[in-house]
Design a protein around this motif. Sequence first.
Motif, PDB file in Angstrom:
ATOM      1  N   GLU B  44       0.829  -1.211   0.000  1.00  0.00           N
ATOM      2  CA  GLU B  44       0.000   0.000   0.000  1.00  0.00           C
ATOM      3  C   GLU B  44       0.861   1.257   0.000  1.00  0.00           C
ATOM      4  O   GLU B  44       2.042   1.207   0.327  1.00  0.00           O
ATOM      5  CB  GLU B  44      -0.949   0.002   1.209  1.00  0.00           C
ATOM      6  N   LEU B  45       0.289   2.367  -0.358  1.00  0.00           N
ATOM      7  CA  LEU B  45       0.995   3.656  -0.379  1.00  0.00           C
ATOM      8  C   LEU B  45       0.494   4.489   0.798  1.00  0.00           C
ATOM      9  O   LEU B  45      -0.687   4.794   0.904  1.00  0.00           O
ATOM     10  CB  LEU B  45       0.742   4.375  -1.693  1.00  0.00           C
ATOM     11  N   VAL B  46       1.442   4.868   1.651  1.00  0.00           N
ATOM     12  CA  VAL B  46       1.107   5.583   2.871  1.00  0.00           C
ATOM     13  C   VAL B  46       1.649   7.003   2.779  1.00  0.00           C
ATOM     14  O   VAL B  46       2.842   7.213   2.579  1.00  0.00           O
ATOM     15  CB  VAL B  46       1.709   4.862   4.099  1.00  0.00           C
ATOM     16  N   PHE B  47       0.784   7.967   2.948  1.00  0.00           N
ATOM     17  CA  PHE B  47       1.170   9.368   2.915  1.00  0.00           C
ATOM     18  C   PHE B  47       2.008   9.709   4.149  1.00  0.00           C
ATOM     19  O   PHE B  47       1.663   9.329   5.273  1.00  0.00           O
ATOM     20  CB  PHE B  47      -0.096  10.228   2.870  1.00  0.00           C
ATOM     21  N   LEU B  48       3.107  10.449   3.942  1.00  0.00           N
ATOM     22  CA  LEU B  48       3.949  10.872   5.062  1.00  0.00           C
ATOM     23  C   LEU B  48       3.900  12.376   5.291  1.00  0.00           C
ATOM     24  O   LEU B  48       3.726  12.836   6.420  1.00  0.00           O
ATOM     25  CB  LEU B  48       5.401  10.449   4.814  1.00  0.00           C
ATOM     26  N   ILE B  49       4.100  13.165   4.220  1.00  0.00           N
ATOM     27  CA  ILE B  49       4.153  14.606   4.410  1.00  0.00           C
ATOM     28  C   ILE B  49       3.803  15.328   3.122  1.00  0.00           C
ATOM     29  O   ILE B  49       4.040  14.820   2.023  1.00  0.00           O
ATOM     30  CB  ILE B  49       5.551  15.052   4.894  1.00  0.00           C
ATOM     31  N   ARG B  50       3.245  16.498   3.268  1.00  0.00           N
ATOM     32  CA  ARG B  50       2.967  17.427   2.173  1.00  0.00           C
ATOM     33  C   ARG B  50       3.542  18.769   2.571  1.00  0.00           C
ATOM     34  O   ARG B  50       3.344  19.243   3.691  1.00  0.00           O
ATOM     35  CB  ARG B  50       1.472  17.555   1.965  1.00  0.00           C
ATOM     36  N   ARG B  51       4.260  19.409   1.636  1.00  0.00           N
ATOM     37  CA  ARG B  51       4.888  20.697   1.926  1.00  0.00           C
ATOM     38  C   ARG B  51       4.688  21.623   0.740  1.00  0.00           C
ATOM     39  O   ARG B  51       4.937  21.226  -0.403  1.00  0.00           O
ATOM     40  CB  ARG B  51       6.370  20.469   2.205  1.00  0.00           C
TER      41      ARG B  51
END
Lengths: 115, 111
Positions: B44-51
């Motif tokens: 699965e693809l897990v979101f870590l951070i958005r900047r």
Amino acid sequence: NAGVTQTPKFQVLKTGQSMTLQCAQDMNHNSMYWYRQDPGMGLRLIYYSASEGTTDKGEVPNGYNVSRLNKREFSLRLESAAPSQTSVYFCASSEDRGTSTDTQYFGPGTRLTVL
Amino acid sequence: AQKVTQAQTEISVVEKEDVTLDCVYETRDTTYYLFWYKQPPSGELVFLIRRNSFDEQNEISGRYSWNFQKSTSSFNFTITASQVVDSAVYFCALSNYQLIWGAGTKLIIKP
């Protein structure tokens, strides 16, 4: 709250067969996306939908069609499968309207093999 | 043209070591967004951070930290005191109307 769901999880097709991959999200997101992931590569965008009733091509649309059935559901159809379409397919959704500026949340993926 | 380069194809470290994953991007836009995702062996693809491009402050979340430097067009990701559960493929992505993905860095943490 299931997030983004995809069916099926696995599928094996013979060359020339057709199938539809289903995707649904329960986050009331506006945008939905279909990507493919090939070994050693990042994700490549196949199609996206910025809102209900609209769809647009991504980087690799050839051989695929999509339908945004309603706000929740976005399906991907392979009309005549080819071995080059063997890949893992991910559906994603985001709150923005097709700008990809908001976080995209992904389904668990569908592993497709075309023989 | 927009592009994301993750030059490290694979990194292998021993548990508890610190490790930095590099991400270099190219864009002519002044407004853009950068993301990191984790893909563990389960797929699965897990979101870590958005900047966003206007926020150059470094971010720390537990053992994870991110260093954003517009001057070098880099958005590097550091894991401090790595653990076996950190083993995964990590993707950096750049967004402006479409999400452009790097090829990913496979991180192997040995016990």
